[in-house]
Design a protein around this motif. Structure first.
Motif, PDB file in Angstrom:
ATOM      1  N   ASP A 526       0.788  -1.237   0.000  1.00  0.00           N
ATOM      2  CA  ASP A 526       0.000   0.000   0.000  1.00  0.00           C
ATOM      3  C   ASP A 526       0.821   1.289   0.000  1.00  0.00           C
ATOM      4  N   ALA A 527       1.860   1.365   0.846  1.00  0.00           N
ATOM      5  CA  ALA A 527       2.527   2.647   1.080  1.00  0.00           C
ATOM      6  C   ALA A 527       3.122   3.256  -0.180  1.00  0.00           C
ATOM      7  N   HIS A 528       3.571   2.422  -1.139  1.00  0.00           N
ATOM      8  CA  HIS A 528       4.177   2.966  -2.349  1.00  0.00           C
ATOM      9  C   HIS A 528       3.188   3.808  -3.161  1.00  0.00           C
ATOM     10  N   LYS A 529       1.885   3.621  -2.889  1.00  0.00           N
ATOM     11  CA  LYS A 529       0.873   4.368  -3.633  1.00  0.00           C
ATOM     12  C   LYS A 529       0.747   5.812  -3.161  1.00  0.00           C
ATOM     13  N   TRP A 530       1.046   6.060  -1.893  1.00  0.00           N
ATOM     14  CA  TRP A 530       0.826   7.400  -1.354  1.00  0.00           C
ATOM     15  C   TRP A 530       2.066   8.043  -0.746  1.00  0.00           C
ATOM     16  N   PHE A 531       3.064   7.233  -0.360  1.00  0.00           N
ATOM     17  CA  PHE A 531       4.258   7.835   0.246  1.00  0.00           C
ATOM     18  C   PHE A 531       5.250   8.231  -0.848  1.00  0.00           C
ATOM     19  N   LYS A 532       5.543   9.501  -0.945  1.00  0.00           N
ATOM     20  CA  LYS A 532       6.445  10.011  -1.980  1.00  0.00           C
ATOM     21  C   LYS A 532       7.706  10.640  -1.400  1.00  0.00           C
ATOM     22  N   GLY A 533       8.001  10.333  -0.150  1.00  0.00           N
ATOM     23  CA  GLY A 533       9.200  10.902   0.455  1.00  0.00           C
ATOM     24  C   GLY A 533       8.878  12.159   1.233  1.00  0.00           C
ATOM     25  N   PRO A 534       9.899  12.944   1.566  1.00  0.00           N
ATOM     26  CA  PRO A 534       9.677  14.164   2.348  1.00  0.00           C
ATOM     27  C   PRO A 534       8.674  15.090   1.678  1.00  0.00           C
ATOM     28  N   LYS A 535       7.714  15.584   2.463  1.00  0.00           N
ATOM     29  CA  LYS A 535       6.726  16.537   1.954  1.00  0.00           C
ATOM     30  C   LYS A 535       7.186  17.949   2.296  1.00  0.00           C
ATOM     31  N   VAL A 536       7.581  18.684   1.277  1.00  0.00           N
ATOM     32  CA  VAL A 536       7.999  20.055   1.537  1.00  0.00           C
ATOM     33  C   VAL A 536       6.769  20.874   1.904  1.00  0.00           C
ATOM     34  N   ASN A 537       6.898  21.717   2.917  1.00  0.00           N
ATOM     35  CA  ASN A 537       5.747  22.522   3.323  1.00  0.00           C
ATOM     36  C   ASN A 537       5.910  23.993   2.959  1.00  0.00           C
ATOM     37  N   ILE A 538       6.935  24.276   2.156  1.00  0.00           N
ATOM     38  CA  ILE A 538       7.110  25.642   1.680  1.00  0.00           C
ATOM     39  C   ILE A 538       6.801  25.718   0.192  1.00  0.00           C
ATOM     40  N   GLU A 539       6.269  24.619  -0.361  1.00  0.00           N
ATOM     41  CA  GLU A 539       6.052  24.526  -1.795  1.00  0.00           C
ATOM     42  C   GLU A 539       5.165  25.637  -2.314  1.00  0.00           C
ATOM     43  N   HIS A 540       4.158  26.006  -1.513  1.00  0.00           N
ATOM     44  CA  HIS A 540       3.248  27.044  -1.970  1.00  0.00           C
ATOM     45  C   HIS A 540       3.896  28.426  -1.934  1.00  0.00           C
ATOM     46  N   GLN A 541       5.108  28.497  -1.434  1.00  0.00           N
ATOM     47  CA  GLN A 541       5.817  29.768  -1.368  1.00  0.00           C
ATOM     48  C   GLN A 541       7.003  29.815  -2.322  1.00  0.00           C
TER      49      GLN A 541
END
Length: 581
Positions: A526-541
């Motif tokens: 399952d996890a390979h479907k949704w886990f893509k590594g670190p989620k950057v939280n400044i992407e919208h900036q």
């Protein structure tokens, strides 16, 4: 030019006085080199580096090189670590395992530490090795590398405080036994005391960053002082001569007289003693995980890593020598009714009051060490929850608005740690799995990104200001070879053949291998479907990303177009970012 000025009007330039692309920062990032981060306020140099890694600043940077070293040294806790693992260092191969084992292992452990410090300088974020594995892995394998590194590192971190607090509880109750010879500690008493200590550590770890930093500074200073005092106290106060023995054992005995603590040849037994060294030295990654709270992080944090490993290695070896030259009867140390080999050893070579004083110093140092483990583990848990790795990650990753610390992550770890200490009821070998898990899990996580860096990355790695230069590949290779050899060695039982049964087996292979097998299966199911590594939280900036639109606000003149970014503005920003790349 008018369009570019409109974009500039929407953000405050960085501390350097102008916008900077990710490519201009000394980092290896998940973000594209042509992307330009911006903020509604001026960024410090540390915040610029963190933004280039894809994260917005959430903590106060109140750790320095010294306080980061103090937390790391507290996690190392040489004196309590040695006391907690004496059963393995002395019990497997005797005094040669202590002196030779520590010396040989430290050469390779220092290679691991320096390679890790190089990664930390390039990627100073709380995610640490997990982030590094995701960025450095070959295309398409980043999420899997991050997944395996993250879970192994987290297992090592989350078992740190329970193992330390279990050993601390055993030492406290052993001290009671020395004072009251009729008292024999029971498993349920060790469990209850361990739980109480973990709750206290949870409360302290929930405090504001500055308070935690000050607490750990005091604790680390005490650790250093206590270690030096004990190293001097034992040879100065030993009562070996009153027992009809020379003050110190002969060098030929200390360095060459192996103790038959396993069914394996002396060479293998010597390697098995490395579990004591590896577990003791597994805390030097703490500055990596505290880097988002450290000023001048891409220099101070890697220096703290190397300083911790170097100072810890040297001082730890001195303690090994002192104990190896003074121990009288290894059998009685290992099998004493006190239930704690360090307490048994002290009582064997020192007058009772002196032994209790040395044990008291060790207990206080162990309390500080457990606290450092709890702090470091909570930062790792926060970083992984921020990327959605756990169930209820949205709750675990919350930063308390009053303390500005990851309080929920602290109590999540505390609850799990208390559950782990139920292993105490399985006996000494079962509880000892906590130590082996922490050692194996930590060093597997340490080595995955180093292995990728050495054998797969090439010129994609952008060294930070602290780096190994042309020696990077050689040192990294030695680190990888060492860990690849040690993982199977640390899972060997001490006995073989018909003597091997559930009571004598090494539970590490099950308690570490079982969860990691589940993690791997979960990935493919399952996890390979949704886990893509670190989620950057400044992407919208980030300027330079398609579809990134900033809404403008009306100025005093009522012109709502002033300060807004149009499609043309965005295209111009994208072009400028591409030019910078």
């Amino acid at each position: 030019m008018a369009e570019f000025e409109a974009i500039r009007g929407q953000s405050v330039v960085s501390a350097s006085g102008r916008k900077k692309s990710v490519a201009e920062e000394p980092v290896t990032s998940v973000l594209g080199a042509g992307e330009i981060f911006y903020s509604d306020r001026e960024l410090t140099a540390d915040e610029e580096v963190l933004a280039a890694l894809g994260y917005k600043p959430e903590f106060k940077r109140e750790f320095s090189l010294w306080t980061s070293f103090c937390v790391s040294f507290a996690v190392l806790g040489l004196l309590p670590s040695f006391a907690s693992t004496l059963y393995y260092g002395m019990g497997y191969a005797g005094t040669p395992g202590m002196v030779w084992g520590w010396l040989i292992a430290m050469v390779f452990i220092q290679c691991v530490a320096m390679s890790m410090a190089e990664l930390c300088s390039s990627m100073p974020t709380s995610g640490g090795l997990y982030y590094a594995a995701a960025v450095l892995a070959p295309p398409g394998y980043g999420p899997l590398a991050a997944w395996l590194t993250g879970w192994s590192n987290w297992m090592g971190q989350v078992t740190g405080a329970p193992s330390v607090d279990y050993a601390l509880s055993a030492m406290v109750l052993a001290g009671v036994s020395i004072s009251k010879p009729d008292y024999v500690p029971q498993n349920y008493q060790v469990f209850l005391l361990t739980t109480l200590i973990m709750l206290i550590h949870g409360c302290i770890s929930s405090m504001p960053t500055k308070w935690i930093a000050n607490f750990n500074s005091v604790g680390s200073t005490f650790n250093m002082v206590a270690l030096i005092v004990v190293i001097i106290l034992i040879p100065a106060s030993t009562n070996r001569e009153s027992q009809g023995l020379p003050k110190f054992s002969g060098a030929s005995i200390v360095w060459g007289n192996f103790y038959d603590g396993t069914d394996f040849p002396n060479g293998v037994a010597l390697l098995m003693t490395f579990v004591a060294v590896i577990w003791t030295m597994s805390g030097y990654d703490a500055p990596f995980h505290l880097s988002e709270e450290c000023s001048n992080a891409n220099i101070a944090a890697p220096r703290a890593i190397v300083l911790t490993s170097g100072v810890g290695g040297i001082m730890g070896w001195f303690l090994q020598l002192v104990v190896a030259y003074t121990v009288i009867d290894i059998d009685s140390v290992i099998s004493s009714d006190l239930g704690q080999p360090w307490a048994s050893y002290l009582l064997q070579v020192l007058p009772q009051k002196t032994a209790l004083a040395a044990l008291a110093l060790t207990i206080i140092a162990a309390f500080s060490m457990g606290q450092g483990c709890m702090v470091a583990a909570s930062r790792v848990t926060f970083a992984y929850a921020r990327d959605g790795c756990f169930p209820c990650s949205w709750w675990i990753s919350r930063v308390n608005k009053h303390t500005r610390t990851p309080v929920n992550a602290v109590w999540f770890n505390t609850s799990l740690g208390i559950c782990m200490t139920f292993l105490i009821f399985g006996g000494q070998l079962a509880a000892g799995a906590l130590f082996s898990i922490a050692a194996v899990a930590a060093f597997v996580a340490f080595t995955i990104p180093i292995f990728i860096r050495v054998f797969f990355v090439g010129n994609r790695f952008r060294p930070g200001p602290w780096n190994l230069g042309r020696y990077s590949m050689y040192i990294g290779s030695l680190a990888c070879v060492f860990v690849l050899l040690m993982v199977p060695i640390l899972m060997l039982p001490s006995v073989t053949g018909s003597d091997l049964n559930p009571d004598t087996m090494n539970w590490t292979c099950l308690v570490y291998g079982g969860p990691m097998l589940i993690v791997v299966i979960y990935w493919f199911v399952d996890a390979h479907k949704w886990f893509k590594g670190p989620k950057v939280n400044i992407e919208h900036q980030m300027l330079g990303r398609p579809g990134n639109v900033v809404e403008g606000k009306a100025d005093d003149s009522g012109d709502s177009s002033a300060g807004s970014i149009t499609k043309e503005d965005r295209q111009f920003a994208d072009k400028k970012a591409a030019d910078l790349a």
